[in-house]
Every structure is written in C-alpha cells, then in structure tokens.
Design a protein around this motif. Structure first.
Motif, PDB file in Angstrom:
ATOM      1  N   GLN A 226       0.834  -1.188   0.000  1.00 22.01           N
ATOM      2  CA  GLN A 226       0.000   0.000   0.000  1.00 22.01           C
ATOM      3  C   GLN A 226       0.875   1.247   0.000  1.00 22.01           C
ATOM      4  OE1 GLN A 226      -2.835  -0.094   3.211  1.00 22.01           O
ATOM      5  NE2 GLN A 226      -4.082  -1.712   2.275  1.00 22.01           N
ATOM      6  N   GLN A 227       0.594   2.138  -0.961  1.00 27.73           N
ATOM      7  CA  GLN A 227       1.340   3.372  -1.154  1.00 27.73           C
ATOM      8  C   GLN A 227       2.798   3.096  -1.502  1.00 27.73           C
ATOM      9  OE1 GLN A 227       0.782   5.712   2.406  1.00 27.73           O
ATOM     10  NE2 GLN A 227      -1.358   6.168   1.918  1.00 27.73           N
ATOM     11  N   GLY A 228       3.074   1.902  -1.948  1.00 25.95           N
ATOM     12  CA  GLY A 228       4.421   1.548  -2.386  1.00 25.95           C
ATOM     13  C   GLY A 228       4.360   0.867  -3.745  1.00 25.95           C
ATOM     14  N   ARG A 229       5.470   0.312  -4.158  1.00 25.84           N
ATOM     15  CA  ARG A 229       5.495  -0.322  -5.472  1.00 25.84           C
ATOM     16  C   ARG A 229       5.195  -1.809  -5.361  1.00 25.84           C
ATOM     17  NH1 ARG A 229       9.876  -3.297  -7.061  1.00 25.84           N
ATOM     18  NH2 ARG A 229      11.693  -3.382  -5.684  1.00 25.84           N
ATOM     19  N   ASP A 230       4.700  -2.365  -6.439  1.00 29.63           N
ATOM     20  CA  ASP A 230       4.422  -3.798  -6.498  1.00 29.63           C
ATOM     21  C   ASP A 230       5.724  -4.580  -6.681  1.00 29.63           C
ATOM     22  OD1 ASP A 230       1.782  -3.244  -6.267  1.00 29.63           O
ATOM     23  OD2 ASP A 230       1.266  -3.637  -8.361  1.00 29.63           O
ATOM     24  N   HIS A 231       5.767  -5.773  -6.073  1.00 28.80           N
ATOM     25  CA  HIS A 231       6.889  -6.687  -6.263  1.00 28.80           C
ATOM     26  C   HIS A 231       6.372  -7.914  -7.018  1.00 28.80           C
ATOM     27  CE1 HIS A 231       9.812  -4.809  -3.371  1.00 28.80           C
ATOM     28  NE2 HIS A 231       8.675  -4.217  -2.995  1.00 28.80           N
ATOM     29  N   PHE A 232       7.076  -8.295  -8.057  1.00 30.27           N
ATOM     30  CA  PHE A 232       6.664  -9.424  -8.880  1.00 30.27           C
ATOM     31  C   PHE A 232       7.582 -10.610  -8.594  1.00 30.27           C
ATOM     32  CE2 PHE A 232       5.363  -5.572 -11.001  1.00 30.27           C
ATOM     33  CZ  PHE A 232       4.049  -5.844 -11.310  1.00 30.27           C
TER      34      PHE A 232
END
Length: 1016
Positions: A713-719
């Motif tokens: 949340q409010q950060g970047r996605d990690h794949f």
C-alpha cells in the motif's frame, strides 16, 4: 441543455446525420480512467515556462453559401487560398488595395461568367494574406447540395462524393505540404481545416461532430458542423460552421435563435487529457475552448427595412462599378428608372471621381460614403439586435467591423446587382464570422453572476420591507425581469473601431493573444447568390516544445522519485536458495540464476515447499499482501495458481472498515503490516493432484510457470516469478496412449509425448498389470500371515469391512497418514521401479495392500475416458433400458455377453475391463473364503461384515452365510469401482434421482462380472 433521455428524440437512429447525441456514458466508453498520480504532471506544469515558447500563426476563416450551384468549386482556391476577388471600393477591415493592377474589369468579368470556368477576375492579385502566409485555413461551406430538395433534406446519410470534389479543388490550391486535419459533413454543410507543415506537428486532439436542427428539429438541412483542435498542447480552438433557419418573419427569427441554442447545447467533442495529466470524464462542450469561431449563413436579416429602399441606398454605391448593367441602362437596382445621373453618382458615391485637389473626408464622417450607409443600416441588423437583447450570441461573441456590402442576395454572374427576381429580397448580412475568446466568455459570466446576486439582494431587501424607505429614497437594488435581461453592454467594443489585440489566459493557464486583422467579403466572386467572406486572425500562443518538455519531465521525475522513495513504504523479498535445484533447461545453471521461486522437478501428487522472507527495509510501516496476478484469458483468477498455496508465519491484520475497504480497493485478499526492520516468513507449497491439470501438464497445454504480485500500500508492487519442471506421469492419460509406452515407463518419454503412430506395446496398460499383480500377491501374503498368526483378539479388517482393501477403516488408514508412501508408489509406477522400495521393510503386507489398492483406484479414476468411455456406456445402458421396458429379465450370462459384445468395439478397453473385473472377482473370492462365518449360525444372528459403501437389507442376502458374505463384498466392490471404471455423459446436469438410477445400473453390470458362478 441537451434533450432529456426520456424524450422521443433519443430513440432516433444514431447514424442519422445531426441526430440528438446519445447518453454521455455510452458515447465515451473509450475514455481512460483519471490518473491518481498527479504529482508529476502538476510539478511539470509548474515549470511550463521552461518548455514553452511563443509562436505566431495566422488563422484564416472563410464562409460561403454556394447555393448548390455547379462550378462554384472552381472559385474556391482563388478567393479563399489566394486572397483574390476583392473590390477595393468595398474592401472591408484590413484591405487597402488590390495587388493586381491589370486585372479584368467588371464589364469583362461579367461578360465571360460561366459555370465551366472560374469567375474570379483575370490577372487579379492577392489583397490579403494568402498561400503560405496563413498557417491554418478553416473553411465552412453551406448548401453544397440542394437542401431545398426533400430527397436531400431527408437523406439519412451525407453524400461523400460532393465533399470529395470540394476537397480536391481546395487541396490543388493549397501550398505544398499543407494537410487536411479535420473534416465534417452534414448533408449540405461542410467544414474543412488545413494546416501548414510548420503547424502540423503542433496539432493534437482533433475532434469533429455535427448537430442537425432542420426538419423535426434534428434533420441535417439546417444545423452545424464543428471541429475542435488543440494547438501546441496549450490552446483549444473550436470552429463552428452553421446554417440557421431562413425567412424574414418573427417566427423565422425565433427559429434561428433556437437553432443557435441547440448547436451550443448539443455539441460534444471527444475528451482530452490536459497538460497536468487529467482526462475529462465527459467530452468538451462549446464554451470550454480558448478561442471559438462561429461562421456560416446565419440568415439574420435587416429588420423592418423595405427591400426596395435598401437596394436603392446600396445601388448608389454599386453604380460606381463598371458593371454595364443597372447604371448603364438608367435603372435603379430594383429595376425602376434611375434618378441618379453619372454626375450625381460620382458626387455621392464615397468620393469616387472627386476633384484631386479636394481633401477626402474619412468614410465614417462622410455622409455620402458607403460606410455611412452601412452604419445607418446596421442598427436594423437582427443579429446585433438579438445580441443586445440577450437572446443569441450574447455570451461573449464578437464580430469585426462591417465595412463591406451585404453578402446576400445578388444576381448570379453579377458583381453588384442585388436580387432582381420577382421576390426582390432585401439585401442582408446573412453570412457572418463571429469569434469569442475565453476572456470574453468569462466577462459575460461574471456579469451574469453580478446581475443574479443583485437580483437576490433586491428580493431580500424587498422581503424585509426596505424597498420604499421613503419618498425621497430609492432602493439600493432594483431588478426588473422584463428589462434587466437587456444586454446593452454585450458589445463592449466600438462596432466601427479597428480591433485591438486581446490577451487571453487559456484553460490550461497559458498566455495567448489574438487580433482580428482582416474581415471582408469577396465581391468579385460571381458563381453564387451569396458573396463569400473571410476573416484573418493573428494568434500568438505558447507552444510546447517536445524536446524541452521531455528534458524537464526527466528532471521532475527524478526529483519526485527521490522524494517519494524517502517517505514511501518499502519491503525486500528474499527467496530461500537452500533448496534450489537445477534449472528447467537442465544446464549447469542453478536456482541462483533465476530471480524467483524454483520448485525444480515436480511429480504427480508430490508436495514441494519453498520459503521466502519479507522484510520492511523502509522508514515507515509497510502494509502488503498478495493481489490478483496478471493472467491470460481463461486461466483461474486470484492471487495464486490452483497448484500453489501460501502460508504466512503470522496472523493477518485485523482491519477496521476503512482499512478493509482500502485493502479491497487494491485487491489485497489478506493484509500484513510490518514495522521498520521487522520480517515475516512465507511458505509456498506446490502440489499437483487435480486430474485435469495433470492431463494438461502431460499434454503440454499447461505449465508450472506463473507470477505472484506482492502489493505494498502506497508503495510499489513486487513481482515474484514461480516455476517448476513437470515430470511426465502415467496418470491422467488414455488407455490408447498408455499401451504404447515402451518398457521402462513414462519417464523414458520425458522429452516427447506418446503418439498414436507409436506401436502398441501392451494389450492393456502395463501400470494396470503391475498394480493388480502386486495387490494379488500381497493379498495372498496377508491372508497367509493372518492364518498363521491367528489374531483371535482382533478381527481382520475384511471381517468387519466388506469393501476392504478399497474402502479403508479409519482406525487403520486415516487420511493423509500414508501420503509420502503414496507419492513414492506413484513415482515407482511412472519410473517402472519396484513397489517394495516405497515401503519401510517392517511394513506389514496388510498395510501394503491397502495403500497399493488406493493407488489402483487413483490410477483408474484418472484415466482419460475411463475403462468404459462415455459413448460406450451409452450403448450398454441403452440395452439395459430396453430390457427394463420390455420387462424381460435377461439371464446373467446373457447380460455379461451383451456387455462384452459392446466393448469388443474397443478391444484394449475391453481387455482392461476384463482384467479389472477378473482381478476383483478373484480378490472377492479369496476374502470371502477367509471370512468363513459359522454355517450353523442362523442368518438373523449371523455376524456379517459391515457394508460401508452401500446400505444392504439383510433379508435380501442369501441364507447361505458364505454366499451372503460374497454378495456383500461384490456389492461394495462394484459400488467403489463403478465411478472409477465408467464415464457417463452430462452427469453434472442430471437430477439426483437420475444419477442414482444410472449408478445402480453401473453397479449391476459390475456385479454380473464379480459374481461367483459356482455359487447358487
């Protein structure tokens, strides 16, 4: 306002030109969602001075009602593009002289006028900016087809061939490199916009539309075609080419005003994304642009003026031309004897032929000048009257000073002869070019707001009794709805004064400036009864320079990224490499070369586990969770593929409603929060046990390759990539493929698939032979061991379970207890290895037979098509149904023979069926013999094994104890194996009652083959 959605007009076919627009939701389905990340765009906008540069462009707006006359397109290039056809005596704003000094005289021009050649004076020169001096050409044509014809007026489409003819004529006259960027046709209306090569790169967001206001309020014989362009990413320009209702009476005037209002309210342009990155939810309407140009045959007349008087006044000035017509014959413009002699004409016609020693009077103060005549007529102009009355074009619209003769109506082929037909129409300025700036519209809206506030204050004071405080005192605010609508100050400019440059702040906050340089009619164009007119504007605007904007964009992005990274939640995902295996390509690369979770080799039903660690490496708490992963259409949705389960070593957050709604909006199925420097461990478990997935993996239509998305949340996605290498399995294959697998098992074909072209290796799958032989062998050992040990204190499982070993007693075989042994047996079956290696040496034969029996059932259930496929069972069942309907009970031998005859069509399946049923028959015989109930015990008190799979009434069993036990065993075996052997069509769509009937028939077939034929 646009028509109500409940009105009858909404039911009109949307393809009819000019019909009412549809609902905004349906018209703009392609609109993209508004971006929630505005910081970058806003920061970029604040530095707009660094990437914009002032630019100047001339905009030429032309309008001409061609009256559906043939050959008019031959004149278009000369007057509109080349600036010819002007008459110095009636030049208009900005025009001082003609460049062509040797041009053709009026007499010569009128004498050769025809429909097969241009009517422009020969040897004429440009008297206004033309050619490549103009950056944007906007042309509006009216009546390119005969709109008085019912066939044309009611036509449900616009004829493109007519517009094509006009476009070809205009393109031929345009300078090299000019391109058409916008066009729209509505029956007889046509708007065309061309731009120069220098302006073309700065044109964006072109949108065109049309509004019909003619017959029934929507047909296209009257209305408007409009175009919107964005110039330099900063300036919105709107062009409206309109043809309003004709007629000189009060009803026609009201209809013209109504037409104008309909065009304004119903025009919708496509949405655009502004310079700060915001995309409009709905299309733009007229009034949202920065500069608008409204032109065309507006049809406003001279109110209350006798046509003969107007013609007589204006003919005084046209007689100065060498027409060879009215003045030469001594006739006035209305055909009556002229009282004006050449001398008087010379004396009274704008100083034509005046003594050279005389000082000429300015036209505006010379009582004999044409401008004085025009000024005396303009107060009767309906358009000016309606603007002043606040009924049309009063909301900021302006017009250049009119210094040219009325544009309508002239005799075709003549320069200055007004309508000499029987109707003798009064000359009028029907054709107009209006323009409006954003600043002018804002000034109008401010006045309206002030008036409304004044009205409200006045009503409030009257309500308080303060309207007449005394005889000598007046109320502060006095609003009269009958008079206060008068927009006396609608035109804050002097109608005769030259326009001044007008600064404008655009919708996007840029500084523009516009100046009307030219406004005139082309009197020397003879091919229509309307004279064409044009207006030339000089526009100074701030244009975005793409290269500069890109550089500033990068700077802003880097700075914002630095600021955001310092304050946003941040996590780090670490994959445990301790259990890594070779990569799927079998090279020397290891798991360390793969930036994800590698499960290595994956076999049927074998669980594999990997661990990841998630750490909060930021400065603020981080809330995260797995969200829906990107998948192709048709694949299972959700955060994880169906073959993977994920477990955290802590409980998820307990969220209040606000936090839960926020998590749901980001598709977080469960949320976890870590404080800075905190960690959580996550286990990923992979297991392939679903028959359909095993089948797809075997055939290569599915892979163990996916991507998990860990959202902060409010950060970047990690794949997180996840993969495994599927090891081919004998499970979930068809009998036809299994009989072609060579010695050594399915793993011998790891890099290829069994094919129908391969030779048949076995009469039945070798796996089936191995499993049945192993169970038979272990069963013999089990029974022998039991007889030898004599467990008097505990009955053997077959003594109290008629379905054993295929139905487990939970006291001895709990679910999941033997999962590891089962996996080893599956592996031994796939690799053609001995089953004994899967067991601990101390494992009793009884337990071994139970476990291998489970493998056999799993193998049969997974067979593609089953032992008896769907179509074959349909044939067998059809025979059973026929027998049931005939009420003729077949003998068991006859029923068995009927089944075997049907199965003979698929010999390998037939072999499997006989193999399995013979195996079960033999097994049932051995177990029944081992049970050995006391024959002296009455059946009513006989201790029979339990029947776990099917309820059996004791009175239906044989009175012979041994036979009763065998019946119980057969019944349970048949019930267990019915679903494993048979496949039936549409089972999921059948009623429960019908399913039960079909299942009973399957059980009955199997019981026939399991029965001991020696027993009675």
């Amino acid at each position: 306002m646009p028509p109500s959605s409940t009105g009858s007009a909404d039911r009109l076919d949307a393809t009819i030109p000019g019909a009412f627009p549809g609902s905004e939701a349906s018209s703009h389905d392609h609109v993209q969602s508004v971006s929630t990340h505005q910081t970058l765009s806003q920061s970029l906008y604040e530095r707009r001075d660094e990437y914009t540069r002032p630019r100047n462009v001339r905009i030429k707006v032309g309008s001409w009602n061609v009256g559906a006359q043939k050959g008019t397109e031959q004149d278009i290039g000369a007057w509109f593009v080349d600036g010819k056809g002007l008459e110095k005596a009636f030049a208009g704003l900005g025009v001082t002289e003609n460049a062509g000094e040797r041009r053709e005289s009026v007499r010569e021009q009128e004498g050769r006028a025809s429909k097969i050649a241009p009517t422009i004076p020969q040897n004429d020169g440009a008297a206004e900016p033309s050619g490549d001096e103009v950056g944007i050409y906007a042309l509006g044509l009216q009546e390119i087809v005969d709109i008085t014809s019912p066939a044309e007026a009611l036509r449900p489409y616009s004829d493109p061939s007519v517009a094509k003819r006009w476009k070809e004529a205009i393109q031929a006259a345009m300078p090299d490199g000019y391109q058409l960027v916008a066009e729209q046709q509505l029956i007889g209306l046509l708007i065309l916009i061309y731009v120069s090569p220098a302006v073309l790169p700065h044109i964006k967001n072109v949108s065109t539309t049309s509004v019909g206001t003619g017959l029934m309020g929507y047909m296209g014989n009257k209305g408007a075609v409009t175009a919107r362009i964005v110039l330099g990413e900063t300036t919105r320009l709107a062009f409206v080419n309109a043809h309003l209702a004709a007629g000189a009476d009060k009803t026609a005037l009201d209809r013209r005003n109504w037409d104008a209002g309909q065009i304004t309210s119903r025009t919708r342009f496509d949405p655009i994304t502004d310079v700060v990155g915001t995309t409009q939810a709905h299309g733009e309407v007229l009034g949202e642009e920065d500069f608008a140009f409204w032109f065309g045959d507006l049809n406003y007349r001279l109110e209350g003026m006798p046509g003969d008087d107007v013609r007589r006044l204006l003919t005084v000035h046209t007689q100065g031309l060498d027409t060879g017509t009215a003045d030469e014959k001594g006739l006035s413009a209305d055909g009556s004897p002229s009282s004006a002699t050449p001398e008087s004409t010379s004396k009274n016609s704008s100083n034509i032929g005046a003594n050279e020693d005389e000082v000429p009077l300015p036209a505006e103060v010379d009582p004999a000048s044409m401008q004085t005549t025009i000024t005396s007529l303009l107060p009767h102009d309906e358009l000016h009257q309606q603007q002043k009355a606040g009924k049309a074009f009063h909301d900021g619209w302006a017009e250049g000073p009119i210094r040219f003769l009325p544009s309508y109506k002239y005799d075709i082929g003549k320069v200055g002869v007004f309508d000499s037909s029987e109707k003798r129409r009064c000359p009028s300025w029907c054709d107009r070019i209006l323009y409006r700036t954003r600043a002018a519209k804002q000034r109008y809206e401010a006045r309206v707001k002030e008036q409304e506030e004044a009205r409200k204050r006045d009503e409030e004071m009257k309500a308080k009794g303060l309207d007449h405080a005394g005889d000598d005192e007046e109320v502060l605010f006095d609003y009269d709805p009958d008079t206060d609508g008068d927009n006396a100050d609608y035109d804050e400019y002097d109608a005769n004064a030259d326009p001044e440059p007008e600064p404008v702040s655009t919708k996007d906050g840029f500084s523009d400036e516009i100046l009307l340089e030219y406004y005139t009619s082309h009197m020397r164009v003879l091919s229509s009864d309307h004279k064409p007119l044009d207006a030339i504007f000089s526009l100074k605007y701030d244009a975005v320079i793409p290269e500069l904007k890109a550089a500033i964009h990068q700077e802003v992005a880097r700075e914002l990224d630095r600021q955001e990274n310092e304050g946003r939640p941040s996590i780090t995902v670490v994959v445990d490499r301790s259990t890594g295996s070779a990569s799927p390509d079998n090279t020397n690369k290891t798991d360390s070369d793969f930036d994800g979770v590698d499960f290595g080799d994956v076999a049927f039903a074998k669980s594999k586990r990997r661990n990841i660690t998630i750490a909060n490496t930021g400065r603020v708490p981080a809330t995260f969770g797995f969200t829906d992963r990107p998948i192709e259409e048709g694949l299972p949705e959700g955060p994880f593929p169906p073959w993977l389960s994920v477990t955290f070593d802590r409980e998820p957050d307990k969220l209040d409603k606000t936090a839960a709604d926020k998590a749901a909006s980001e598709n977080l199925h469960t949320a976890y929060t870590l404080e800075p420097a905190d960690v959580v461990n996550v286990e990923l478990k992979l297991k392939i046990a679903v028959t359909e997935l095993v089948q797809n993996l075997n055939e290569g239509t599915a892979t163990l390759d996916d991507i998990l998305v860990l959202r902060v949340q409010q950060g970047r996605d990690h794949f997180l990539p996840v993969r495994g290498r599927w090891m081919q399995s004998a499970f979930a294959r068809s009998i036809d493929k299994l009989i072609r697998i060579p010695e050594g098992g399915i793993r011998k074909l790891q890099h290829q698939k069994p094919s129908h072209d391969d030779p048949v290796q076995w009469s039945a799958p070798r796996e089936l032979f191995r499993l049945t032989e192993a169970i038979e062998s272990l069963m013999e050992r089990t029974l022998a061991e039991w007889d030898m040990t004599g467990h008097d204190s505990d009955k053997a499982p077959w003594m109290h379970n008629a379905g054993w070993p295929f139905v487990k007693d939970p006291r001895y075989f709990a679910d999941g207890t033997h999962e590891e042994i089962l996996v080893k047996l599956y592996e031994a079956l796939d690799c053609n290895e001995p089953f004994d290696a899967a067991f601990d040496p101390e494992t009793a034969a009884m337990q071994r037979v139970e476990i291998i029996a489970e493998v056999l059932l799993q193998f049969l259930r997974s067979l593609q098509g089953g032992v008896v496929p769907e179509d074959m069972w349909e044939k067998i069942e059809a025979g059973i149904v026929t027998s049931e309907k005939s009420k003729r009970q077949l003998q068991p031998d006859e029923e068995r023979l009927s089944t075997l005859e049907a199965l003979s069509a698929i010999p390998h399946n037939n072999v499997c069926f006989i193999l399995v049923t013979s195996f079960l028959q033999k097994l049932a015989t051995e177990i029944a013999n081992a049970t050995k109930p006391d024959p002296k015990t009455p059946r009513s008190s006989m201790d029979l094994p339990a029947s776990p799979q099917v309820s059996v009434r004791r009175k239906t069993l044989s009175k012979v104890p041994e036979v009763a036990v065998r019946q119980l065993i057969n019944r349970n075996y048949a019930t267990v194996f019915a679903d494993a052997i048979f496949r039936s069509l549409n089972a999921d769509k059948m009623r429960e009652k019908d399913k039960a009937v079909r299942k009973e028939r399957m059980v009955r077939v199997l019981e026939l083959f399991l029965a001991d034929t020696d027993q009675h």
